[in-house]
Design a protein around this motif. Structure first.
Motif, mmCIF file in Angstrom:
data_model
loop_
_atom_site.group_PDB
_atom_site.id
_atom_site.type_symbol
_atom_site.label_atom_id
_atom_site.label_comp_id
_atom_site.label_asym_id
_atom_site.label_seq_id
_atom_site.Cartn_x
_atom_site.Cartn_y
_atom_site.Cartn_z
ATOM 1 N N LYS B 4 0.796 -1.529 -0.090
ATOM 2 C CA LYS B 4 0.298 -0.106 -0.174
ATOM 3 C C LYS B 4 1.410 1.442 0.236
ATOM 4 O O LYS B 4 1.385 1.687 1.042
ATOM 5 N N GLU B 6 0.795 5.353 -0.799
ATOM 6 C CA GLU B 6 -0.828 6.847 -0.360
ATOM 7 C C GLU B 6 -0.515 7.742 -1.314
ATOM 8 O O GLU B 6 1.005 8.313 -1.722
ATOM 9 N N VAL B 22 -6.053 12.038 0.206
ATOM 10 C CA VAL B 22 -5.444 11.171 0.560
ATOM 11 C C VAL B 22 -5.765 9.780 -0.535
ATOM 12 O O VAL B 22 -7.013 9.828 0.036
ATOM 13 N N ARG B 23 -5.357 9.585 -1.955
ATOM 14 C CA ARG B 23 -5.267 8.249 -2.060
ATOM 15 C C ARG B 23 -5.222 6.730 -2.089
ATOM 16 O O ARG B 23 -4.035 7.610 -1.779
ATOM 17 N N GLU B 24 -4.772 6.067 -2.038
ATOM 18 C CA GLU B 24 -4.435 4.516 -1.124
ATOM 19 C C GLU B 24 -4.378 4.212 -2.826
ATOM 20 O O GLU B 24 -4.612 4.856 -3.776
ATOM 21 N N HIS B 25 -2.748 3.852 -2.590
ATOM 22 C CA HIS B 25 -2.532 3.271 -4.508
ATOM 23 C C HIS B 25 -1.624 2.658 -4.106
ATOM 24 O O HIS B 25 -0.581 2.057 -3.274
ATOM 25 N N TYR B 26 -2.223 1.400 -4.830
ATOM 26 C CA TYR B 26 -1.534 -1.015 -4.838
ATOM 27 C C TYR B 26 -0.396 -0.894 -5.340
ATOM 28 O O TYR B 26 -0.809 -0.821 -6.400
ATOM 29 N N PHE B 121 1.375 0.522 -11.948
ATOM 30 C CA PHE B 121 0.462 -0.666 -10.782
ATOM 31 C C PHE B 121 1.431 -1.538 -10.260
ATOM 32 O O PHE B 121 1.970 -2.578 -9.479
#
Lengths: 245, 1052
Positions: B4, B6, B22-26, B121
């Protein structure tokens, strides 16, 4: 922004997950010493704190006591800083009342209330940061807190949300996906028996698709169960080590 | 497994505050790399499209290159392209949905050698944006690092070239990693594709137009148009009802002034408006182009205007003839464009004199589109002079509010003006029809059928299919000389005395697998295109003319529908659908079948199947066949009668088709044979039952065909016209309409009935394909055929919709057998989109067919001397009134056109005692169904509806547009052959005349005579496949004339 692509042709969601993947879940039990039970959970960026008191005698009016089972009292609140824009949320507004009611229904179905007639169990949940799936986070946190309090339950209650985009069900929606306005389904499941404690759906979804969305939500809820189970075992192991000293 | 991270974004809210989000970014350990050189195939799990392995390098375009040079990246010659996710997202955010969808389609297209790569990603590729780093720099950095990863991932075996427009990036990264090169796009084309001339030209033209635009932005111009409103305002306005959404339709005859916004869906219901909204003038149109989805604001009522009803020629630009407008209608102005529907446009460069008059800025040239409805386009090019005599394709880039005309760039040359091939190519491009020859990859998928290696029925198929070869007498009835037979029929008596009727359709889906190259190509084409002189097949000819064609005497796969009918009442007892093997015994043609039906057995000599038989078996076989044809006709009659209350409606539908290509049908025998109806009825029955079946199995994703009932107000003209002749047309329902049309027959003039029918056709809406999931069940109705459900099932060789229906039917059958369906069906949404595409393509096919016929008519009349050639003078019927002229139909050539009663100098027509017309000063007066022209001298002449007049046909040549036929009334009396019964005969005469003329001119030309003739014959053989019953042969001959003339004038 109508242009946001929730599910790309390669099968990725906005935050890089695939359709069935959950956000990162972290949880701790027994965060407060004063309460009978407490737990803290993070699902992605959604963070929730749950505290349980009871079973204890009925507070306030005695008339509310139920002769054959315990009264489950749930209160939901959300911190002013929980969303992007700071916003005051007075206690007892429509949204938190509704959420409290939903939590109550969920836990009345899971807790063995008939073991504690004429008593009361309080569950307080506060959302510290909201980033989609607040109901699911609240239920999961409350489950851990109830377990921490040692209140007997039929089973874990595990909740997860699911959405539907371009013919594909998406598990565990984030805030961006919720805000896009598609159908959204919240499911609370008793994983061992597969019974449904609560099912809620807003927006319209064609009957034909309901089954697959439900299936996706149930699978996600089972995944959540595996995680919560690990957290409980870990907690018990730590506690027993301490006791063993 | 996932990591994870952010991402912090700073967004601006509508109120103007900054919002921290704030967005998550996996990140994941692996993403599919889609390369055949992948070093860890078990990790990457590639599925779907791979890059081809025979490329010399991989090319990774930078975000800027993808945005600006996308058209060049679309060239199929460029191979091994990897589109990084970062670049794709930049396109989505900065270029909008339209270009992003183009990119998505390119990535999905199996024929194109390019893949996506989700670098953002992937753990090893993701680079967080650093503090203070600009978006552009970060994007370039990400793409470069992903390129390096990719290079190492492929074990350094394939050089990777990053193509960028950023000079700094070339400097910085150029020599950082061995094997990963960073060069500019121009450099890349020069080094790797020096021979790809088209790409270079396109690149130059894009560069130039971009430079121009930048220059322009710096100069501050005065505003020519008001700015468009922002999208949110438009959406809110549409919701609140303040603005109205519609599709802009420009009036072809008054392109400079009149346009209409056709209301779409919901907005028409809410606003209570029924008609279109008039957009008057270029200013009010505010830079929108024909076909755009626009948002319109209504003007106050006192500014409303009426539409013009006078005939008008397009060249008189702004001279609005204000006197002759109808009553005011809602008028508005465009405030914003929701969706631009720009396509490729065919244009003509101005001739030398015009260029000079355009003056100071020789770099920018105003070109005139072939389509009248499109405004002139400004092109920056230095090749203007060289391109003068050609039809050229251009694209529009932008239209700033400071500019009178849109800016565009040059794409490619089609052909010379006036040259047949060039003009045909123009028609194709204008209708967005792309008919490249079938690709190598596609031909590889095709089964083989050569004399050395003949195609055979495979044993597995033999086991799975029902074998009808021994049990059923199957035969086909088609036009003479038809090669692609997609339907055959059978009828027999069962052991219990009941009858069994069978319709057997070619099993195209057996050969065309879903998502194979042929399938994708067929889907893109959607239909076979018939132009006047040629045909563009949907499927390669090995299928359409051979393996899928149900020819006589050979084994073929088929999809059959078999009904069990009661022996006396012909009621349907049972129905069976499934795959079969058949062998057609006879390939009859319509005329022969009709003769058999009438009991005239002399035709059997024409049927090849009977030729080699001895007398006895011949007699037996003949009896068997005649019984089948008779029984079939009998059944068809019954089925037809049972179609509740629609006894003439099938006829209407057929006539619609005929009417639309009237010019083609003119030579068809007027009375259709009963056999035609028999075959058509069987096909309708099959279509109807298949529609029912697939709808029952897949209620939300079946493809059906609907024909919505027409709007009553559209019939008003028809009713008025009929009244003029004393007929009453009852338009309340399809049955009353059909009946009253039958009654409206003037015994002295059969053309009246034809014209009335054609008007009725015009008033009706088009039949459309749709997906059942997107429509309420009541709307499925087919008005023309009076059926509740209908689809197209019987011509899979030439219609893609039928292929889809075949797949649906197969899936429905396996669903019934509780088998897992092999085919993945389209979802409702995809199917809906596909239907829209097919409907569009069908319209384009019709338009291009009409256009090409007009082209040939013009070419035919072009070189005729009008004064001497009596063929240019013909009989015409007036069928509609305008304020300054009449619309005339010429039955002999099937031409419809306008004839003026008032010419440009304001003179009106007058007819002397000898009934020959002259132009004199005077005035016109228009009534409901007549128009009177009075000269100042007091003479007057009146034209009534359905009057016969003599017209002279001439061609008005036009450089920038297609030539048009002009009609001029030279007498108010019918032409010499007033007996219109004879016109049919006369047109036959015309045909033989033409043939004679062709041969004569061939002889006179003395140009490699035999070769020419051979060519004609070959062409005939090639093209006569399907349209046996058309004007085809005639036009073929005209085409030959045209070819000769062209070659003459160029040769000498």
């Amino acid at each position: 922004m109508a242009g946001l692509e929730l599910l790309s042709d390669q099968g990725y969601r906005v935050d890089g997950r695939r359709a069935g993947e959950l956000r990162k879940i972290q949880a701790r039990m027994g965060v407060f010493a004063q309460a009978d039970g407490s737990a803290y959970i993070e699902q992605g960026n959604t963070k929730a704190l749950a505290v349980v008191y009871g079973p204890h005698e009925i507070r306030g009016s005695r008339a509310r006591a139920l002769p054959d089972r315990a009264l489950v009292n749930c209160q939901y609140s959300s911190a002013t800083f929980s969303t992007g824009e700071r916003k005051r949320r007075p206690h007892g507004d429509r949204k938190s009342c509704e959420m409290g009611l939903q939590l109550r229904q969920t836990f009345e179905a899971a807790i063995l209330t008939q073991l504690h007639p004429r008593s009361q169990i309080d569950i307080y949940v506060q959302v510290l940061q909201a980033d989609g799936g607040t109901y699911a986070a609240c239920v999961n946190a409350a489950t851990l807190a109830v377990l921490d309090a040692g209140v007997p339950m039929r089973d874990f209650v595990c909740a997860c949300s699911a959405g539907f985009v371009d013919g594909t069900p998406l598990a565990d929606l984030s805030h961006v996906e919720e805000a896009a306005g598609g159908p959204q389904l919240a499911l609370a499941l008793l994983p061992a028996s597969g019974q449904i404690a609560l099912l809620e759906m807003d927006a319209r979804l064609h009957e034909d698709h309901l089954e697959q969305v439900l299936e996706a939500a149930a699978r996600a809820a089972r995944d959540v169960h595996a995680l919560l189970d690990r957290v409980v075992r870990q907690h018990v192991r730590e506690a027993s080590v301490l006791l063993g000293d | 497994m996932l990591q994870k991270r952010e991402k912090v974004l700073l967004l601006k809210t509508f109120q103007g505050r900054t919002l921290r989000i704030v967005r998550e970014h996996y990140l994941r350990p692996s993403v599919p790399c889609n390369s055949p050189l992948c070093s860890q195939p078990t990790v990457c799990l590639n599925d779907g499209k791979l890059l081809s392995s025979d490329v010399t390098h991989y090319m990774i375009p930078d975000w800027k290159v993808v945005q600006d040079y996308f058209e060049i990246l679309e060239f199929p010659e460029l191979k091994g392209i990897i589109f990084m996710q970062t670049a794709c997202q930049a396109v989505q955010h900065q270029r909008g949905r339209r270009q992003y969808n183009k990119l998505r389609n390119l990535l999905k297209d199996a024929r194109h050698d390019c893949v996506p790569f989700a670098n953002e990603f992937l753990q090893d590729c993701y680079l967080p944006r650093e503090q203070g780093e600009s978006m552009e720099k970060w994007q370039t950095r990400s793409i470069y690092s992903a390129a390096v990863w990719y290079y190492h991932h492929c074990q350094d075996r394939m050089p990777v070239i990053v193509v960028t427009e950023d000079e700094e990036a070339v400097q910085q990264y150029g020599s950082e990693t061995e094997g990963v090169f960073v060069i500019s796009f121009k450099n890349y084309l020069d080094n790797f594709w020096p021979d790809l001339k088209a790409a270079h030209e396109l690149c130059d033209s894009i560069l130039q137009s971009r430079r121009e635009r930048e220059n322009e932005r710096q100069e501050s111009h005065r505003k020519e148009y008001p700015e468009h409103l922002p999208l949110e305002v438009l959406e809110a306005g549409i919701k609140s009802g303040r603005y109205i959404q519609g599709i802009l339709k420009v009036n072809k005859h008054r392109a400079q002034i009149e346009a209409f916004a056709r209301l779409q869906g919901a907005s028409s219901k809410d606003s209570g408006l029924v008609s279109d909204i008039l957009i008057y003038g270029m200013k009010a149109r505010n830079r929108s182009i024909h076909g755009d989805v626009v948002v319109v604001e209504l003007l106050p009522k006192n500014e409303w205007k009426g539409r013009t009803s006078a005939l008008c020629e397009n060249d008189s630009d702004d001279k609005s003839s204000g006197e002759s407008t109808s009553e005011p209608m809602p008028t508005g102005r465009v405030v914003g464009i929701l969706q631009k529907n720009w396509r490729d446009y065919v244009v003509t460069f101005p001739s030398k004199e015009e260029v000079q008059s355009q003056g100071k800025n020789a770099q920018k040239i105003l070109v005139t589109p072939w389509d009248y409805r499109i405004p002139k386009i400004r092109i920056s090019t230095q090749q203007a002079e060289a391109l003068q005599d050609f039809r050229v394709v251009v694209r529009i880039d932008s239209w700033e509010s400071t500019s009178m005309y849109p800016n565009g760039h040059f794409v490619r040359v089609l052909g010379r003006i006036g040259d047949l091939e060039g003009e045909i190519a123009t028609i194709l491009v204008e209708n967005s029809i792309s008919v490249a020859p079938f690709s190598e990859a596609q031909m590889c998928e095709m089964p083989v059928n050569t004399p050395e290696n003949p195609w055979k029925v495979s044993p597995e198929e033999e086991r799975e299919r029902k074998d009808l070869r021994k049990t059923h007498l199957v035969f086909s009835i088609d036009p003479k000389g038809c090669e692609d037979v997609d339907d055959t029929l059978s009828v027999r008596t069962l052991s219990n005395g009941n009858l069994e009727l069978g319709v057997h359709i070619a099993d195209v889906t057996h050969f065309v697998a879903p998502n194979s190259y042929s399938d994708i190509e067929a889907r893109t084409r959607a239909t076979t295109y018939y132009l006047a002189d040629r045909r563009y097949d949907m499927l390669p000819s090995i299928l359409s003319a051979d393996l899928c064609s149900l020819l006589g005497g050979v084994d073929r796969y088929a999809v059959s529908v078999l009904w069990e009918l009661d022996k006396t009442s012909y009621e349907i007892k049972k129905v069976w659908y499934g795959r079969t093997i058949i062998r057609s015994a006879y390939k009859l043609f319509y005329e022969a079948a009709q003769e058999l039906l009438d009991g005239n057995f002399s035709v059997i000599d024409d049927i090849p199947e009977f030729r080699d038989l001895d007398e006895k078996s011949r007699q037996a076989k003949l009896e068997e066949l005649v019984w089948a044809v008779r029984k079939l006709t009998d059944i068809a009659r019954h089925v037809r009668a049972k179609r509740h209350g629609a006894l003439e409606l099938e006829g209407v539908e057929v006539r619609i088709q005929l009417d639309e290509k009237k010019n083609i049908c003119d030579l068809i025998p007027k009375q259709p044979l009963e056999v035609h109806e028999t075959v058509a009825e069987c096909m309708i029955l099959a279509n109807h039952w298949v529609a029912k079946k697939i709808w029952e199995s897949f209620p939300h994703q079946a493809l059906l065909r609907q024909h919505p009932p027409p709007h009553q107000e559209f019939f008003s003209e028809l009713r008025e016209c009929a009244k003029a002749k004393g007929f009453f047309i009852d338009t309340r329902s399809n049955k009353t309409l059909a009946d009253s049309l039958d009654n409206a027959n003037d015994p002295s003039d059969p053309i009246v009935n034809r014209l009335l029918r054609s008007m009725a056709t015009h008033a009706m809406s088009n039949a459309l394909y749709f997906s059942t999931g997107s429509c309420a069940e009541e709307e499925f109705h087919h008005y023309g055929l009076a059926l509740d459900k209908y689809t197209h099932f019987t011509s899979p060789i030439r219609r893609y919709s039928d292929i889809i229906v075949h797949r649906l039917l197969m899936a429905a059958i396996s669903k019934d057998k509780k088998m897992e369906s092999k085919e993945n069906l389209f979802s409702n949404k995809d199917l809906e989109e596909l239907c829209r595409h097919i409907n569009n393509r069908n319209r384009a096919a019709q338009r291009s067919q009409k256009r090409s016929t007009e082209l040939f008519q013009c070419m035919y009349f072009k070189d005729k001397d009008q004064e001497t050639e009596d063929r240019c003078i013909s009989d015409g019927v007036i069928y509609s009134m305008r304020t300054n002229g009449v619309l005339v139909f010429i039955p002999r050539f099937g031409i419809k056109g306008a004839a003026y009663l008032k010419n440009k100098d304001g003179l009106v027509i007058s007819c002397g005692p000898d009934s020959h017309s002259e132009w004199k000063p005077g005035s016109l007066q228009r009534f409901q169904n007549k128009i009177t022209s009075t000269t100042t001298g007091g003479e007057s002449v009146t034209f009534h509806l359905f009057d016969h007049v003599t017209v002279r046909i001439s061609v008005q040549a036009s450089r920038c547009h297609s030539d048009t036929i002009r009609l001029e009334i030279i007498s108010n009396k019918p032409y010499m052959i007033p007996d219109t019964e004879l016109f049919h005969q006369s047109s036959l005469l015309l045909k033989s005349d033409l043939v004679k003329e062709v041969t004569r001119s061939v002889e006179e030309a003395q140009l490699a005579q035999e070769v020419k003739v051979n060519v004609i014959q070959e062409d005939c053989e090639k093209y006569c496949q399907t349209k046996g019953r058309s004007l085809y042969t005639l036009l073929e001959e005209i085409r030959d004339l045209a070819l000769l003339d062209v070659s003459n004038s160029h040769g000498i």
